[in-house]
Write an enzyme that holds these catalytic residues in place. Sequence first.
Site, PDB file in Angstrom:
ATOM      1  N   LYS A   1       0.826  -1.218   0.000  1.00  0.00           N
ATOM      2  CA  LYS A   1       0.000   0.000   0.000  1.00  0.00           C
ATOM      3  C   LYS A   1       0.855   1.262   0.000  1.00  0.00           C
ATOM      4  CE  LYS A   1      -2.127  -0.966   3.798  1.00  0.00           C
ATOM      5  NZ  LYS A   1      -1.439  -2.197   4.197  1.00  0.00           N
TER       6      LYS A   1
ATOM      7  N   ARG B   1     -10.382   1.149   9.616  1.00  0.00           N
ATOM      8  CA  ARG B   1      -9.885  -0.150  10.080  1.00  0.00           C
ATOM      9  C   ARG B   1     -11.020  -1.115  10.412  1.00  0.00           C
ATOM     10  NH1 ARG B   1      -4.640  -1.030  10.699  1.00  0.00           N
ATOM     11  NH2 ARG B   1      -3.245   0.719  11.006  1.00  0.00           N
TER      12      ARG B   1
ATOM     13  N   ARG C   1      12.007  -7.297   5.623  1.00  0.00           N
ATOM     14  CA  ARG C   1      12.198  -5.914   6.079  1.00  0.00           C
ATOM     15  C   ARG C   1      13.310  -5.816   7.111  1.00  0.00           C
ATOM     16  NH1 ARG C   1       6.231  -3.576   7.440  1.00  0.00           N
ATOM     17  NH2 ARG C   1       6.523  -4.950   9.211  1.00  0.00           N
TER      18      ARG C   1
ATOM     19  N   ARG D   1      13.062  -6.010  10.353  1.00  0.00           N
ATOM     20  CA  ARG D   1      12.721  -5.347  11.617  1.00  0.00           C
ATOM     21  C   ARG D   1      12.762  -6.360  12.751  1.00  0.00           C
ATOM     22  NH1 ARG D   1       7.455  -1.758  10.387  1.00  0.00           N
ATOM     23  NH2 ARG D   1       6.803  -2.999  12.170  1.00  0.00           N
TER      24      ARG D   1
END
Length: 187
Positions: free
Chosen positions: A15, A91, A130, A132
């Site tokens: 997104k 959401r 990623r 993380r």
Amino acid sequence: MTKNLILLGLPGAGKGTQADFIVKDYPNVHISTGDIFRANLTDNTELGQKARTYMDAGNLVPDEVTNAMVAERLSQADVKTAGFMLDGYPRNEAQAEFLDSYLKENGSSVSATLYFEVSDSLLRERLLGRGREDDTPEVIDNRLVVNKAANLPLVDYYQKAGVLHTINGGRELTEVYRDVKKVLDTL
């Protein structure tokens, strides 16, 4: 007429990347709820103070506070002129209903909802890639389960409203964006 867009998809669906492409070619203001929250907290606004009390207690910020923050941001001149692209909001269905009501009161509506559909295996691969610290396989699997529970009712909601466009987000970025442009150029 301005185009008002909603971006839907699970974490890792792309997104944010597609939003970056969209703002280069279209006038829409990219609005991330995370950015709205950070701005309200940093500026210590009344809504930011309300949100902080929930966040400091480890609780979710209630819809009424989130809705008020989003409504305040949507009322700003840049959005009224260029239209918006919401990322991270709504959401849940109650927030979607609030947004529809707010827009209708202000003579507007959602032009399109872009749902980036990606397989779970590719989402896991992207999220693990990623690097993380909090992106462990267990955390990622839980995040996908939680987000599916929130996203799927919204997919149904916007499909019933006739504004849902499902895009295969599992391809090369340029291929995905080509499909995004096809949708946006028909609005």
